[in-house]
Design a protein around this motif. Structure first.
Motif, mmCIF file in Angstrom:
data_model
loop_
_atom_site.group_PDB
_atom_site.id
_atom_site.type_symbol
_atom_site.label_atom_id
_atom_site.label_comp_id
_atom_site.label_asym_id
_atom_site.label_seq_id
_atom_site.Cartn_x
_atom_site.Cartn_y
_atom_site.Cartn_z
ATOM 1 N N SER A 139 0.833 -1.203 0.000
ATOM 2 C CA SER A 139 0.000 0.000 0.000
ATOM 3 C C SER A 139 0.868 1.253 0.000
ATOM 4 O O SER A 139 2.081 1.218 0.283
ATOM 5 C CB SER A 139 -0.884 0.007 1.262
ATOM 6 N N ASP A 140 0.242 2.379 -0.296
ATOM 7 C CA ASP A 140 0.950 3.658 -0.204
ATOM 8 C C ASP A 140 1.436 3.894 1.224
ATOM 9 O O ASP A 140 2.498 4.481 1.437
ATOM 10 C CB ASP A 140 0.025 4.801 -0.641
ATOM 11 N N LEU A 141 0.653 3.411 2.195
ATOM 12 C CA LEU A 141 1.026 3.594 3.592
ATOM 13 C C LEU A 141 2.330 2.865 3.913
ATOM 14 O O LEU A 141 3.227 3.423 4.561
ATOM 15 C CB LEU A 141 -0.100 3.097 4.498
ATOM 16 N N LEU A 142 2.462 1.620 3.450
ATOM 17 C CA LEU A 142 3.693 0.881 3.712
ATOM 18 C C LEU A 142 4.879 1.557 3.029
ATOM 19 O O LEU A 142 5.963 1.666 3.611
ATOM 20 C CB LEU A 142 3.562 -0.561 3.234
ATOM 21 N N ASN A 143 4.676 2.007 1.810
ATOM 22 C CA ASN A 143 5.746 2.738 1.126
ATOM 23 C C ASN A 143 6.150 3.990 1.899
ATOM 24 O O ASN A 143 7.339 4.328 1.971
ATOM 25 C CB ASN A 143 5.289 3.109 -0.286
ATOM 26 N N SER A 144 5.171 4.648 2.513
ATOM 27 C CA SER A 144 5.480 5.844 3.307
ATOM 28 C C SER A 144 6.327 5.491 4.520
ATOM 29 O O SER A 144 7.236 6.241 4.893
ATOM 30 C CB SER A 144 4.182 6.525 3.760
ATOM 31 N N TRP A 145 6.046 4.347 5.142
ATOM 32 C CA TRP A 145 6.855 3.911 6.285
ATOM 33 C C TRP A 145 8.311 3.677 5.872
ATOM 34 O O TRP A 145 9.239 4.003 6.612
ATOM 35 C CB TRP A 145 6.278 2.638 6.884
ATOM 36 N N VAL A 146 8.509 3.126 4.692
ATOM 37 C CA VAL A 146 9.874 2.866 4.225
ATOM 38 C C VAL A 146 10.572 4.168 3.853
ATOM 39 O O VAL A 146 11.711 4.424 4.258
ATOM 40 C CB VAL A 146 9.859 1.890 3.033
ATOM 41 N N ILE A 147 9.876 5.015 3.109
ATOM 42 C CA ILE A 147 10.497 6.237 2.592
ATOM 43 C C ILE A 147 10.686 7.284 3.688
ATOM 44 O O ILE A 147 11.756 7.883 3.832
ATOM 45 C CB ILE A 147 9.643 6.821 1.442
ATOM 46 N N GLN A 148 9.639 7.521 4.491
ATOM 47 C CA GLN A 148 9.671 8.616 5.468
ATOM 48 C C GLN A 148 10.283 8.217 6.804
ATOM 49 O O GLN A 148 10.930 9.031 7.473
ATOM 50 C CB GLN A 148 8.253 9.130 5.714
ATOM 51 N N ARG A 149 10.063 6.952 7.209
ATOM 52 C CA ARG A 149 10.470 6.558 8.560
ATOM 53 C C ARG A 149 11.687 5.630 8.579
ATOM 54 O O ARG A 149 12.284 5.421 9.628
ATOM 55 C CB ARG A 149 9.291 5.858 9.250
ATOM 56 N N GLY A 150 12.003 5.002 7.457
ATOM 57 C CA GLY A 150 13.113 4.049 7.456
ATOM 58 C C GLY A 150 12.745 2.720 8.086
ATOM 59 O O GLY A 150 13.543 2.126 8.821
ATOM 60 N N LEU A 151 11.529 2.232 7.793
ATOM 61 C CA LEU A 151 11.079 0.932 8.308
ATOM 62 C C LEU A 151 12.151 -0.128 8.070
ATOM 63 O O LEU A 151 12.763 -0.186 7.002
ATOM 64 C CB LEU A 151 9.773 0.533 7.617
ATOM 65 N N GLY A 152 12.366 -0.988 9.078
ATOM 66 C CA GLY A 152 13.457 -1.948 8.985
ATOM 67 C C GLY A 152 13.142 -3.225 8.238
ATOM 68 O O GLY A 152 14.030 -3.814 7.609
ATOM 69 N N SER A 153 11.873 -3.667 8.295
ATOM 70 C CA SER A 153 11.545 -4.978 7.723
ATOM 71 C C SER A 153 10.101 -5.004 7.249
ATOM 72 O O SER A 153 9.246 -4.261 7.754
ATOM 73 C CB SER A 153 11.740 -6.086 8.768
ATOM 74 N N VAL A 154 9.825 -5.882 6.277
ATOM 75 C CA VAL A 154 8.459 -6.085 5.793
ATOM 76 C C VAL A 154 8.159 -7.585 5.769
ATOM 77 O O VAL A 154 9.064 -8.409 5.711
ATOM 78 C CB VAL A 154 8.231 -5.482 4.388
ATOM 79 N N LYS A 155 6.863 -7.897 5.801
ATOM 80 C CA LYS A 155 6.427 -9.287 5.856
ATOM 81 C C LYS A 155 5.474 -9.567 4.698
ATOM 82 O O LYS A 155 4.517 -8.833 4.472
ATOM 83 C CB LYS A 155 5.718 -9.558 7.188
ATOM 84 N N VAL A 156 5.748 -10.638 3.972
ATOM 85 C CA VAL A 156 4.878 -11.080 2.880
ATOM 86 C C VAL A 156 3.909 -12.106 3.450
ATOM 87 O O VAL A 156 4.318 -13.196 3.857
ATOM 88 C CB VAL A 156 5.699 -11.702 1.733
ATOM 89 N N PHE A 157 2.632 -11.762 3.497
ATOM 90 C CA PHE A 157 1.616 -12.662 4.030
ATOM 91 C C PHE A 157 0.920 -13.412 2.903
ATOM 92 O O PHE A 157 1.054 -13.075 1.731
ATOM 93 C CB PHE A 157 0.594 -11.882 4.864
#
Length: 565
Positions: free
Chosen positions: A68-86
């Motif tokens: 989602s755009d929200l997850l992309n925002s976490w990566v771009i704006q916050r530097g999210l460390g990890s993602v999970k493929v469900f």
């Protein structure tokens, strides 16, 4: 006294030496700079903001075919460390590879260029979150039935070789829960079996295969989910065992894996009131994770929570943000949420505020972030790491793995267990045959050996509240079966067992093909002519079951559960 002073001096020298190395590194240093891993990890952490530190220890999943755009925002704006493929977004594996490529590109655009851990649950067998063309394998209980560590090794190898091609670099497997509560619908065939030592040996071999394939394995669910029928997705299970049983049974597989250097362990939302008297879930317990796992067992790798959206964690803590706080304080390094939090979520704002008001909490976040970054440095700078930017156009060159397909069929054949042996092998002598089950692939394999057979289909997704539908299936099968001499029926849960029991006393030859957990056919089926156990709904298992039934090979598997089977 001299020894004590020397120890203090040495500690100070090491600390100040490391600090000097940090401050002497260039200001534009990033993840890919060529410095020793420990020095670079400490340097990056020392220069990160509170927001960057907290984001680095979070892992969010996404729903839908693409992030989602929200997850992309976490990566771009916050530097999210990890993602999970469900498992609900993976039918098109090309989109999975494309999504990973985009997310890693976004992560590389931040100032420290720290790549993402991209994780999934690809246990094999029942739990296979990345679907599409990936191999649908016989699973852990089939490995336990064959009993060969080499089967566990190559299962881990080929499963992870496939997901590595998609850019997935961390797998939440192997499951090393001991199948103790045979009534459990949570673990079941996800377990290697009931013997703690065998589970440890097979789990260690699976993890070694994963590492050989280039994917980080994660042993779960610490300290053991096998002795409860309750599901921590809905409530907090309590496992009322004493310390002796806890030590000599639950912890055994994890001890094997810790000695072998397992790089990640998942903490479970499970309560052990005789070990942790206040009932705190293991995932939120400092006693379980820091005192026991870290200090007593000597574990050095990453500790990762199970999904924090599960009620087993949030109901105890009282809120999601408090559960995140407790998980961090307990000693977890990565905190998972299957849902992507909003940018203003309290799990972010409350914990960020706590970092700014509590030095102790900030230091714990900093320690966790350092663990994560150090693990990333060791992994991503190795020659076997998964591609950061997978090419979705070439995915079908690697998935399904051709060598893996051959192996999984052979492994399925080694797993087949004879529980009850009647007219076996069973050959088509011109009698009328009915094959009953939920999958077309089951019928296809059956007709290869019994080409004149007819079929009866019932739904795989029978649920406890669908008793009328179960009764309808049972009645339909009963009246249909009267026209046949032999009925070959699949049993995989309590409801299909009840359907099969309608065939009792009909004077027909009934052959049971047990898939998933065999507990549903271990009693009350002494009237059946033949019972074969295959442990999964994989096409490989169907081929092996019908091959064994038709006499193409002699099954050698042993049901890997306690009891005289």
């Amino acid at each position: 006294m001299k020894k004590l002073l020397f120890s203090i001096y040495l500690s100070f020298f090491v600390f100040t030496g490391l600090s000097h190395a940090q401050t002497s590194l260039p200001q534009d240093v990033d993840f890919w700079s060529n410095y020793p891993d420990d020095v670079l990890a400490e340097t990056l952490v020392s220069r990160m903001s509170d927001e960057e530190l907290l984001a680095q220890i979070l892992m969010f999943g996404w729903a839908g075919a693409e992030p989602s755009d929200l997850l992309n925002s976490w990566v771009i704006q916050r530097g999210l460390g990890s993602v999970k493929v469900f498992g609900w977004n993976t039918e098109d594996i090309r989109k999975v590879a494309k999504s990973v490529r985009i997310l890693q590109t976004e992560a590389a655009g931040r100032r420290f260029k720290i790549p993402l851990f991209v994780a999934t649950d690809q246990e094999g067998g029942w739990i296979r979150h990345v679907k599409g063309e990936t191999s649908d394998t016989p699973g852990n209980m089939a490995i336990g039935a064959s009993g060969y560590p080499i089967d566990a090794y190559y299962s881990g190898y080929y499963i992870n070789k496939e997901i590595k091609a998609l850019g997935i670099n961390m797998n939440f497997a192997p499951t090393v829960d001991i199948y103790t509560d045979l009534g459990s619908t949570v673990i079941g065939p996800r377990s290697f079996g009931s013997d703690p030592v065998n589970v440890g040996i097979l789990g260690e071999a699976f993890a070694a295969g994963s590492i050989a394939a280039g994917v980080i394995p994660t042993a779960k669910h610490f300290p053991g989910h096998g002795d409860t029928s309750q599901d921590s997705h809905g409530k907090l299970p309590q496992i009322n065992i004493d310390e002796e049983v806890f030590e000599s049974r639950e912890l055994v597989p994890f001890k094997y894996l810790i000695r072998a250097g397992i790089p990640a362990i998942m903490s479970a939302h499970l309560s052990f009131p005789n070990i942790e008297p206040d009932g705190t879930p293991a995932s939120l317990s400092k006693k379980m994770l820091t005192e026991l796992l870290r200090n007593k067992l000597g574990y050095k790798g990453l500790i990762i929570t199970d999904d924090m959206q599960m009620n087993g964690a949030t109901l105890f803590a009282g809120s999601a943000h408090k559960a995140f706080t407790m998980a961090i304080e307990a000693g977890n390094d990565i905190i998972i949420s299957s849902e992507t939090a909003t940018l203003g979520s309290q799990i972010w704002t409350k914990n960020l505020a706590l970092m700014q008001s509590s030095t102790e909490f900030k230091n714990r976040v900093r320690e966790a972030a350092r663990h994560v970054i150090l693990a990333k440095l060791k992994y991503f700078k190795s020659p076997d790491a998964a591609p950061l930017y997978p090419d979705e156009k070439t995915i079908y060159e690697y998935i399904p793995d051709k060598e893996g397909q051959k192996f999984f069929l052979e492994q399925a054949c080694r797993s087949i267990s004879v529980y009850r042996k009647g007219e076996f092998p069973y050959r088509d002598n011109g009698e009328s045959i009915l094959i009953a089950g939920p999958f077309n692939s089951l019928f296809d394999e059956g007709r290869k050996r019994y080409p004149s057979a007819d079929t009866f289909h019932f739904s795989y997704s029978l649920k406890e509240d669908e008793s009328n539908y179960s009764s309808w299936n049972a009645d339909g099968l009963y009246y249909t079966a009267r026209r046949y001499d032999t009925i070959i029926i699949t049993v995989y849960d309590r409801h299909t067992a009840n359907i099969a029991k309608r065939l009792r006393d009909m004077g027909k030859r009934v052959i049971i093909l047990s898939i998933m957990s065999p507990v549903h056919v271990l009693e009350d089926f002494d009237w059946a002519d033949t019972i074969l156990c295959g442990y999964s709904y994989s096409n490989y298992s169907y081929a092996a079951l019908f091959g064994a039934l038709a006499g193409e090979f002699e099954p050698q598997g042993k049901i890997p559960l306690d009891g005289d089977f």
